[in-house]
Scaffold this active site. Structure first.
Site, mmCIF file in Angstrom:
data_model
loop_
_atom_site.group_PDB
_atom_site.id
_atom_site.type_symbol
_atom_site.label_atom_id
_atom_site.label_comp_id
_atom_site.label_asym_id
_atom_site.label_seq_id
_atom_site.Cartn_x
_atom_site.Cartn_y
_atom_site.Cartn_z
ATOM 1 C CB SER A 57 12.149 -21.890 69.119
ATOM 2 O OG SER A 57 11.057 -22.040 70.003
ATOM 3 C CG HIS B 33 9.892 -21.639 65.411
ATOM 4 N ND1 HIS B 33 9.346 -22.152 64.250
ATOM 5 C CD2 HIS B 33 9.413 -22.428 66.414
ATOM 6 C CE1 HIS B 33 8.599 -23.202 64.538
ATOM 7 N NE2 HIS B 33 8.613 -23.387 65.848
ATOM 8 C CG ASP C 95 7.280 -23.057 69.302
ATOM 9 O OD1 ASP C 95 6.978 -23.666 68.259
ATOM 10 O OD2 ASP C 95 8.449 -22.999 69.745
ATOM 11 C CG MET D 30 2.355 -24.349 72.322
ATOM 12 S SD MET D 30 3.367 -25.147 73.587
ATOM 13 C CE MET D 30 4.882 -25.389 72.673
ATOM 14 C CG HIS E 165 5.039 -24.731 65.265
ATOM 15 N ND1 HIS E 165 5.889 -25.514 66.033
ATOM 16 C CD2 HIS E 165 4.068 -25.574 64.812
ATOM 17 C CE1 HIS E 165 5.454 -26.758 66.038
ATOM 18 N NE2 HIS E 165 4.345 -26.823 65.318
ATOM 19 C CG MET F 55 2.345 -26.815 68.198
ATOM 20 S SD MET F 55 3.805 -26.734 69.242
ATOM 21 C CE MET F 55 4.282 -25.048 68.926
ATOM 22 C CG MET G 42 6.197 -31.173 64.509
ATOM 23 S SD MET G 42 6.990 -29.624 65.000
ATOM 24 C CE MET G 42 7.567 -29.984 66.671
ATOM 25 C CG ASP H 135 10.039 -27.025 66.008
ATOM 26 O OD1 ASP H 135 10.852 -26.952 66.934
ATOM 27 O OD2 ASP H 135 8.906 -26.503 66.047
HETATM 28 C C1 DX5 Z 1 8.118 -27.867 70.493
HETATM 29 C C2 DX5 Z 1 8.194 -26.539 69.786
HETATM 30 C C3 DX5 Z 1 9.576 -26.242 69.412
HETATM 31 C C4 DX5 Z 1 10.510 -26.057 70.596
HETATM 32 C C5 DX5 Z 1 11.856 -26.600 70.237
HETATM 33 O O1 DX5 Z 1 6.829 -28.179 70.729
HETATM 34 O O2 DX5 Z 1 7.410 -26.546 68.617
HETATM 35 O O3 DX5 Z 1 9.679 -25.124 68.530
HETATM 36 O O4 DX5 Z 1 10.597 -24.721 71.004
HETATM 37 O O5 DX5 Z 1 12.642 -26.690 71.377
HETATM 38 P P1 DX5 Z 1 14.071 -27.417 71.390
HETATM 39 O O6 DX5 Z 1 14.904 -26.796 70.331
HETATM 40 O O7 DX5 Z 1 14.575 -27.174 72.775
HETATM 41 O O8 DX5 Z 1 13.795 -28.868 71.133
HETATM 42 ZN ZN ZN Z 2 7.857 -25.022 67.035
#
Ligand code: DX5
Ligand code: ZN
Length: 224
Positions: A16, A41, A43, A45, A74, A76, A145, A180
């Site tokens: 990620s 991956h 993220d 947001m 992903h 969010m 999650m 994740d």
């Molecule tokens: C959290 C993200 C994850 C995050 C994981 O909101 O969706 O993908 O990057 O980070 P680690 O592996 O550090 O928990």
């Molecule tokens: Zn994620």
């Protein structure tokens, strides 16, 4: 895309990039992919569904230019269908939406499917597993999650493991179970034992000086 992870079986490590150094993202991506990460991956947001803002289509496009690896996005974000076309256009290979933001998850999954990408559904630690059941036949992956989403570097929530097991029981062989949040060498085997196929890892790779060694250690744990 180099290989299709929906036809590849066995555990996959997804790096990620949320914990990468964005000032040198191309180098960071090369380092983790050369170091053994299976794919990436991303993220996305919006500062609304989660209390953090990361990046959107322009960065996905830049990542796409930097690698042929599979890009697992992903979302969010509160309105996944609004941004889904731009994210696929930018080069995302799969889009995973949160069940908490939609009224009809099966319909959202079918709409995303029309864009020609992989489709995932995900749920927060506090969300009951039953909420995703109506959409399960329309998705390629379920992401459970294991932290409250928004930030990397949080503590793994082992209480979601029964939920992962519940999902796994209902998956077809060509569907994948992803986890994740908080995965590192001390937690990843518990996820594996619950049936997880795709392991998302940010801080336990990018916060380490030797990323390749960190990935090797995770893979070694998974083989035990
Ligand atoms: C959290 C993200 C994850 C995050 C994981 O909101 O969706 O993908 O990057 O980070 P680690 O592996 O550090 O928990
Ligand atoms: Zn994620």
């Amino acid at each position: 895309m180099t290989s299709d992870p929906f036809t590849t079986s066995g555990p996959q490590i997804l790096a990620s990039i949320l914990s990468a150094d964005f000032a040198k993202l191309g180098n960071e991506i090369d380092e983790v992919l050369n170091g053994g990460a299976d794919f990436l991956h991303l993220d996305v947001m919006d500062g609304h569904f989660v209390p953090n803002i990361s990046f959107g289509p322009p960065i996905v496009k830049a990542v796409r230019r930097a690698t042929r690896a599979f890009l697992d996005a992903h979302l969010m974000i509160s309105d996944p269908l609004r941004y889904a076309p731009a994210l696929v256009e930018a080069g995302a290979d799969s889009l995973t939406f949160h069940v908490e933001v939609v009224d009809d998850p099966a319909k959202t999954a079918r709409e995303i499917r029309k864009l020609g990408c992989g489709v995932g559904i995900t749920l927060n630690p506090a969300t009951p597993v039953e909420s995703i059941f109506p959409a399960m036949e329309f998705v390629d992956l379920v992401l459970v999650m294991s932290v409250v989403p928004g930030f990397s570097g949080q503590k793994f929530m082992a209480e979601v493991l029964p939920k992962a097991r519940e999902v796994k029981k209902r998956l077809r062989p060509n569907q994948r179970l992803e986890m994740d949040g908080g995965l590192h060498h001390g937690t990843i085997t518990a996820a594996r034992d619950a049936g997880v196929d795709w392991f998302v890892v940010a801080s336990a790779i990018f916060d380490k000086p030797d990323r390749s060694a960190a990935i090797t250690q995770l893979k070694t744990e998974l083989e035990r």
